[in-house]
Write a protein that holds these residues in place. Structure first.
Motif, PDB file in Angstrom:
ATOM      1  N   ALA A   1      42.883  49.697  38.594  1.00  0.00           N
ATOM      2  CA  ALA A   1      43.238  48.946  39.795  1.00  0.00           C
ATOM      3  C   ALA A   1      44.197  47.822  39.413  1.00  0.00           C
ATOM      4  CB  ALA A   1      41.992  48.374  40.455  1.00  0.00           C
ATOM      5  N   LEU A   2      44.891  47.292  40.411  1.00  0.00           N
ATOM      6  CA  LEU A   2      45.880  46.245  40.185  1.00  0.00           C
ATOM      7  C   LEU A   2      45.412  44.946  40.828  1.00  0.00           C
ATOM      8  CD1 LEU A   2      48.991  48.424  41.089  1.00  0.00           C
ATOM      9  CD2 LEU A   2      48.176  47.856  38.790  1.00  0.00           C
ATOM     10  N   LYS A   3      45.378  43.896  40.026  1.00  0.00           N
ATOM     11  CA  LYS A   3      45.093  42.568  40.558  1.00  0.00           C
ATOM     12  C   LYS A   3      46.417  41.833  40.698  1.00  0.00           C
ATOM     13  CE  LYS A   3      42.841  38.176  39.513  1.00  0.00           C
ATOM     14  NZ  LYS A   3      42.198  37.361  38.456  1.00  0.00           N
ATOM     15  N   TRP A   4      46.730  41.393  41.893  1.00  0.00           N
ATOM     16  CA  TRP A   4      48.003  40.713  42.122  1.00  0.00           C
ATOM     17  C   TRP A   4      48.051  39.429  41.296  1.00  0.00           C
ATOM     18  CZ3 TRP A   4      50.139  36.160  43.625  1.00  0.00           C
ATOM     19  CH2 TRP A   4      51.468  36.192  44.048  1.00  0.00           C
ATOM     20  N   PRO A   5      49.165  39.122  40.615  1.00  0.00           N
ATOM     21  CA  PRO A   5      50.389  39.911  40.614  1.00  0.00           C
ATOM     22  C   PRO A   5      50.567  40.813  39.389  1.00  0.00           C
ATOM     23  CG  PRO A   5      50.850  37.727  39.745  1.00  0.00           C
ATOM     24  CD  PRO A   5      49.371  37.764  40.057  1.00  0.00           C
TER      25      PRO A   5
ATOM     26  N   ALA B   1      43.439  45.828  43.985  1.00  0.00           N
ATOM     27  CA  ALA B   1      42.045  45.407  44.119  1.00  0.00           C
ATOM     28  C   ALA B   1      41.923  44.039  44.781  1.00  0.00           C
ATOM     29  CB  ALA B   1      41.388  45.372  42.745  1.00  0.00           C
ATOM     30  N   THR B   2      43.018  43.319  44.923  1.00  0.00           N
ATOM     31  CA  THR B   2      42.979  41.980  45.503  1.00  0.00           C
ATOM     32  C   THR B   2      42.890  42.032  47.028  1.00  0.00           C
ATOM     33  OG1 THR B   2      44.278  41.149  43.642  1.00  0.00           O
ATOM     34  CG2 THR B   2      44.201  39.769  45.597  1.00  0.00           C
ATOM     35  N   LEU B   3      43.510  43.040  47.631  1.00  0.00           N
ATOM     36  CA  LEU B   3      43.531  43.113  49.090  1.00  0.00           C
ATOM     37  C   LEU B   3      42.126  43.335  49.650  1.00  0.00           C
ATOM     38  CD1 LEU B   3      46.787  45.193  49.735  1.00  0.00           C
ATOM     39  CD2 LEU B   3      46.454  42.713  49.856  1.00  0.00           C
ATOM     40  N   GLY B   4      41.840  42.656  50.759  1.00  0.00           N
ATOM     41  CA  GLY B   4      40.537  42.771  51.400  1.00  0.00           C
ATOM     42  C   GLY B   4      39.505  41.812  50.850  1.00  0.00           C
ATOM     43  N   ARG B   5      39.887  41.020  49.861  1.00  0.00           N
ATOM     44  CA  ARG B   5      38.951  40.085  49.251  1.00  0.00           C
ATOM     45  C   ARG B   5      39.264  38.647  49.644  1.00  0.00           C
ATOM     46  NH1 ARG B   5      38.425  42.395  43.062  1.00  0.00           N
ATOM     47  NH2 ARG B   5      36.546  43.603  43.431  1.00  0.00           N
ATOM     48  N   THR B   6      38.235  37.830  49.614  1.00  0.00           N
ATOM     49  CA  THR B   6      38.449  36.395  49.687  1.00  0.00           C
ATOM     50  C   THR B   6      38.835  35.922  48.304  1.00  0.00           C
ATOM     51  OG1 THR B   6      36.839  36.124  51.463  1.00  0.00           O
ATOM     52  CG2 THR B   6      37.405  34.167  50.184  1.00  0.00           C
ATOM     53  N   VAL B   7      39.952  35.213  48.217  1.00  0.00           N
ATOM     54  CA  VAL B   7      40.472  34.786  46.916  1.00  0.00           C
ATOM     55  C   VAL B   7      40.848  33.314  46.968  1.00  0.00           C
ATOM     56  CG1 VAL B   7      41.380  37.106  46.500  1.00  0.00           C
ATOM     57  CG2 VAL B   7      42.896  35.330  47.414  1.00  0.00           C
ATOM     58  N   ARG B   8      40.960  32.742  45.784  1.00  0.00           N
ATOM     59  CA  ARG B   8      41.506  31.392  45.661  1.00  0.00           C
ATOM     60  C   ARG B   8      42.804  31.496  44.886  1.00  0.00           C
ATOM     61  NH1 ARG B   8      37.675  29.145  43.157  1.00  0.00           N
ATOM     62  NH2 ARG B   8      38.523  29.102  41.039  1.00  0.00           N
TER      63      ARG B   8
ATOM     64  N   ILE C   1      45.380  34.055  40.784  1.00  0.00           N
ATOM     65  CA  ILE C   1      44.493  34.484  41.856  1.00  0.00           C
ATOM     66  C   ILE C   1      43.103  34.716  41.294  1.00  0.00           C
ATOM     67  CG2 ILE C   1      44.013  36.310  43.537  1.00  0.00           C
ATOM     68  CD1 ILE C   1      46.380  34.558  44.293  1.00  0.00           C
ATOM     69  N   VAL C   2      42.104  34.106  41.921  1.00  0.00           N
ATOM     70  CA  VAL C   2      40.709  34.290  41.524  1.00  0.00           C
ATOM     71  C   VAL C   2      39.999  35.055  42.625  1.00  0.00           C
ATOM     72  CG1 VAL C   2      38.555  33.120  40.909  1.00  0.00           C
ATOM     73  CG2 VAL C   2      40.761  32.106  40.254  1.00  0.00           C
ATOM     74  N   HIS C   3      39.427  36.212  42.278  1.00  0.00           N
ATOM     75  CA  HIS C   3      38.655  36.987  43.243  1.00  0.00           C
ATOM     76  C   HIS C   3      37.311  36.297  43.468  1.00  0.00           C
ATOM     77  CE1 HIS C   3      40.903  41.017  42.281  1.00  0.00           C
ATOM     78  NE2 HIS C   3      41.670  40.120  42.869  1.00  0.00           N
ATOM     79  N   LEU C   4      37.014  35.919  44.696  1.00  0.00           N
ATOM     80  CA  LEU C   4      35.782  35.204  45.002  1.00  0.00           C
ATOM     81  C   LEU C   4      34.659  36.116  45.466  1.00  0.00           C
ATOM     82  CD1 LEU C   4      37.212  32.033  46.787  1.00  0.00           C
ATOM     83  CD2 LEU C   4      36.604  32.336  44.383  1.00  0.00           C
ATOM     84  N   ARG C   5      34.993  37.269  46.007  1.00  0.00           N
ATOM     85  CA  ARG C   5      33.938  38.213  46.398  1.00  0.00           C
ATOM     86  C   ARG C   5      34.533  39.619  46.387  1.00  0.00           C
ATOM     87  NH1 ARG C   5      34.834  40.436  51.232  1.00  0.00           N
ATOM     88  NH2 ARG C   5      35.931  39.280  52.880  1.00  0.00           N
ATOM     89  N   PRO C   6      33.656  40.645  46.247  1.00  0.00           N
ATOM     90  CA  PRO C   6      34.145  42.021  46.272  1.00  0.00           C
ATOM     91  C   PRO C   6      34.751  42.390  47.608  1.00  0.00           C
ATOM     92  CG  PRO C   6      31.925  41.905  45.386  1.00  0.00           C
ATOM     93  CD  PRO C   6      32.225  40.572  45.986  1.00  0.00           C
ATOM     94  N   ALA C   7      35.616  43.418  47.582  1.00  0.00           N
ATOM     95  CA  ALA C   7      36.189  43.904  48.845  1.00  0.00           C
ATOM     96  C   ALA C   7      35.102  44.563  49.664  1.00  0.00           C
ATOM     97  CB  ALA C   7      37.288  44.918  48.535  1.00  0.00           C
TER      98      ALA C   7
END
Length: 298
Positions: free
Chosen positions: A143-147, A246-253, A292-298
């Motif tokens: 999966a790809l984590k932006w960017p 993998a970043t889309l659909g998630r709450t991120v900081r 970008i920090v993923h705060l919760r799963p999609a």
């Protein structure tokens, strides 16, 4: 480019007292440079030169210097078995045991046909190409984590197994560095969030076919993008990136320049390659740079 960020350079190859001899780890044979050239360099193809060095500071730094001196043509590929001064975004340093991964840089020259404003898609394009190539050759869902991060799943957890760094090389050139952890073992991980193809259950960790698959995929996607004059939608790149992000659909900081941060749901990657965040205020804010920090799963 960095497959993982590390706080220091203390990790050496097991059994060689921190020095990497050519055959110090028989589970990690050297790349076959001649075979790679035969498989990748062809008339009319993108790749014009494929070089493997045993040890260097940074393939990106080396290739940027060659390009600036007029000593490298588009399609030059520089691969290192070991890097001693590699870096990622924000000048973070990292290190890895010799021959434990794929550490390489390529020189691209998008030319007059692609507006400079669209060159920001090159690291995202490379991410799509790497993920596609690894799916074919390693059987690993990447999966790809932006960017610029490549993620794999290890024991049900998402971990960083690779990264991408693009740098300007002057005179219309862009050097893109890629680092991928291939055979890194659990006891070699610098941080718990790191991973490797082997730990993710890859069906093959033979670096030669993995590298050929990744570079052929990059040649294919770069060709599509250039043929579309850099238009990510027309090239199918924007849609493919979104499907694998993998970043889309998630709450991120988003940690932004100037010690600012922004929290929101990642809802899209726009035509300029920016991540669009929907904030609690109902505003859609594009982010062009930052961690970008993923705060919760999609």
């Amino acid at each position: 480019m960095t497959p993982r960020d590390a706080a220091d350079d203390s990790h050496g190859t097991p059994g060689d007292s921190g020095r990497s001899g050519r055959w110090s780890d028989l589970d990690r044979p050297p790349l076959n440079a001649a075979a790679l050239r035969r498989g990748l360099v062809r008339d009319g193809g993108l790749w014009t030169r494929v070089e493997v060095v045993q040890r260097t500071g940074s393939t990106n730094a080396d290739l940027v210097a060659r390009a600036a001196a007029g000593e490298a043509a588009e399609g030059t590929v520089l691969i290192a078995e070991e890097q001693t001064a590699a870096r990622g975004r924000l000048d973070r340093r990292w290190t890895a045991p010799a021959r434990s991964g794929l550490f390489f840089s390529v020189l691209l020259r998008p030319g007059d046909g692609v507006p400079v404003a669209r060159w920001g898609w090159l690291p995202l394009l490379t991410g799509v190409a790497v993920a596609t190539g690894l799916a074919r050759a390693a059987g690993v869902d990447t999966a790809l984590k932006w960017p610029n991060d490549l993620l794999v799943t290890v024991d049900g957890e998402e971990r960083k197994a690779g990264g991408i760094l693009a740098e300007g090389a002057g005179d219309g050139g862009v050097v893109i560095g890629v680092g991928i952890n291939v055979t890194l073992r659990q006891d070699e991980l610098p941080v718990p969030q790191a991973g490797s193809l082997a730990l993710a259950g890859a069906v093959s960790t033979d670096r030669d076919p993995l590298l050929r698959a990744v570079l052929r995929s990059l040649e294919e996607w770069y060709g599509r993008w250039r043929a579309a004059d850099g238009d990510p939608a027309a090239a199918g790149l924007q849609e493919t990136y979104a499907a694998g992000c993998a970043t889309l659909g998630r709450t991120v900081r988003a940690e932004l320049p100037g010690d600012r941060s922004l929290v929101g749901e990642a809802v899209a990657v726009d035509g300029d390659g920016r991540l669009v965040l929907a904030t609690q205020d109902g505003v859609q804010q594009p982010v062009g740079a930052g961690d970008i920090v993923h705060l919760r799963p999609a």
